[in-house]
Design an enzyme around this catalytic site. Structure first.
Site, mmCIF file in Angstrom:
data_model
loop_
_atom_site.group_PDB
_atom_site.id
_atom_site.type_symbol
_atom_site.label_atom_id
_atom_site.label_comp_id
_atom_site.label_asym_id
_atom_site.label_seq_id
_atom_site.Cartn_x
_atom_site.Cartn_y
_atom_site.Cartn_z
ATOM 1 N N GLU A 91 -3.593 7.562 -3.748
ATOM 2 C CA GLU A 91 -3.416 6.243 -3.161
ATOM 3 C C GLU A 91 -3.200 5.178 -4.239
ATOM 4 O OE1 GLU A 91 -6.122 5.004 0.409
ATOM 5 O OE2 GLU A 91 -6.965 4.129 -1.400
ATOM 6 N N TYR B 202 0.861 -1.182 0.000
ATOM 7 C CA TYR B 202 0.000 0.000 0.000
ATOM 8 C C TYR B 202 0.890 1.222 0.000
ATOM 9 C CZ TYR B 202 -3.033 3.728 1.595
ATOM 10 O OH TYR B 202 -3.704 4.916 1.681
#
Ligand code: ADP
Ligand code: MG
Length: 390
Positions: free
Chosen positions: A197, A109
């Protein structure tokens, strides 16, 4: 403003962030051509909606033949896709991203956001990326690496390397990681982003680092200086009421109660909603009509409130500081006539020319109750809406 995954990936590529090859389609017929263009024998069909959690909601389908891609496309196009991040109605799917299927070794991530507590652009990274990142963040927050960028400086290669080290990346991957993170930082600062993101950022079995997903939220207040970004807006993905509201500079949020609220100023709107709750009612919406309210805006505000099916009455609470209350009163009367409102309305006016305003409303033939005291106004609307529901 949100954008689609495919749009985020186009932006990623412009900043040297690597993504899988993909083709955007909007009809089932285009699916086999997309597969041929991409080559290979595994494809992933991805619904383009402004929400995450698509994997869990059936919006990301792995296919091992062109026929499977075709049937997945057929299934998704035209669907209202419901994911853990949408409401029960879901969001319309009118475009699909067909991507080359990747051999995933690890899912990481990587994101950037503004941490309001430290007032810094903050890098967030984790070795446990993928569809359960929210669970990782809430149950094992120590697995999230955080790095605040010095607001007077910039993100350096050394900073990036430090994060890469914590993610356990080898030298080759670290280089790819640094390019990726620096690219994200550039997009963030150049385009006035509030959140960016990549989840998951994958390491492939071929030792490649790829952005498999992309999410970017832009600061609406800065869109005026990014024509290229503003063009990416897809209004089919936005709440119709909130869209109408933003067109007229109204701050509007739907809620579940029965009392429509029309207030000028966000603070006063909050206080009004609190008072309604305090006296046993429940607000149907938050609505801030802003400082320089006009009759037209008041009319639009009534129109919006009336679209809420559960509204049984409206409380108008205006403080005339910049605006004159008599002008607001005229606006209200005009609006009631234009919109054809029949619901009970309680109006509280205070400030410049309040008596004149209240007098105008009091004399009118409409179902309006006037008050200059907010507490009394709140009690009145709660009582009136209780009566209509009995
Ligand atoms: P969402 O976050 O909305 O669920 P993602 O784009 O992250 O959507 O996809 C969900 C999951 O699907 C990923 O975590 C990954 O495991 C898999 N996936 C997505 N795109 C690909 C691809 N091109 N190749 C292989 N797997 C993929
Ligand atoms: Mg994702």
């Amino acid at each position: 403003m949100h954008i689609h995954e495919y749009q985020a990936k186009t932006l990623f590529n412009q900043f040297d962030i690597q993504t899988p090859k993909g083709v955007l389609i909007s009809t089932v017929e285009q699916s086999s051509e997309a597969c041929s263009e991409l080559g290979g024998s595994v494809w992933v069909v991805k619904a383009q909606v402004h929400a995450g959690g698509r994997g869990k909601g059936g919006g990301v389908i792995l296919c091992r033949s062109m026929a499977e891609v075709e049937s997945a496309s057929e299934k998704l196009l035209g669907l209202q896709l419901v994911t853990p991040q949408t409401d029960a109605k879901g969001l319309p799917v009118s475009q699909l991203l067909i991507e080359a299927g990747q051999n995933i070794e690890r899912e990481l991530y990587l994101g950037l956001l503004i941490d309001r507590q430290t007032q810094k652009i903050t890098v967030l990274a984790s070795v446990e990326g993928g569809m359960d990142i929210e669970k990782v963040a809430s149950e094992t927050p120590d697995k999230i690496i955080k790095f605040g960028v010095d607001p007077l400086g910039s993100l350096s290669v050394q900073d990036c390397t430090l994060v890469a080290e914590k993610l356990g990346l080898n030298a080759d991957l670290t280089q790819q990681f640094n390019t990726t993170l620096l690219g994200l930082y550039e997009i963030f600062t150049q385009k006035d982003v509030s959140l960016i993101e990549i989840n998951p950022l994958i390491v492939t079995t071929e030792n490649q680092l790829l952005a498999l997903d992309g999410k970017i939220d832009f600061d609406d207040n800065a869109l005026y200086r990014h024509e290229d970004i503003a063009k990416l807006r897809d209004i089919s993905q936005e709440d119709k009421k909130e869209q109408l509201a933003s067109e007229h500079q109204l701050n509007y949020i739907s809620l579940n109660g029965t009392i429509g609220c029309m207030v000028n100023g966000a603070g006063l709107a909050m206080a009004t909603m609190d008072l309604i709750e305090h006296f046993g009612g429940s607000p149907a919406n938050f609505l801030d009509v802003g400082g320089g309210t006009t009759a037209n805006r008041v009319a639009k505000a009534f129109e919006l409130i009336q679209t809420e099916a559960n509204v049984k009455g409206i409380l108008v609470n205006i403080f005339g500081g910049i605006v004159r209350c008599d002008l607001i009163a005229q606006g209200i009367l005009q609006a009631i006539e234009t919109v054809g409102l029949t619901l009970p309305i309680v109006v509280r006016l205070e400030g410049t020319n309040a008596p004149e305003g209240l007098n105008l409303l009091d004399k009118s033939e409409f179902n309006i109750h006037v008050e200059s005291d907010l507490t009394k106004a709140a009690i009145k609307i709660v009582t009136l809406t209780k009566e209509t529901s009995e």
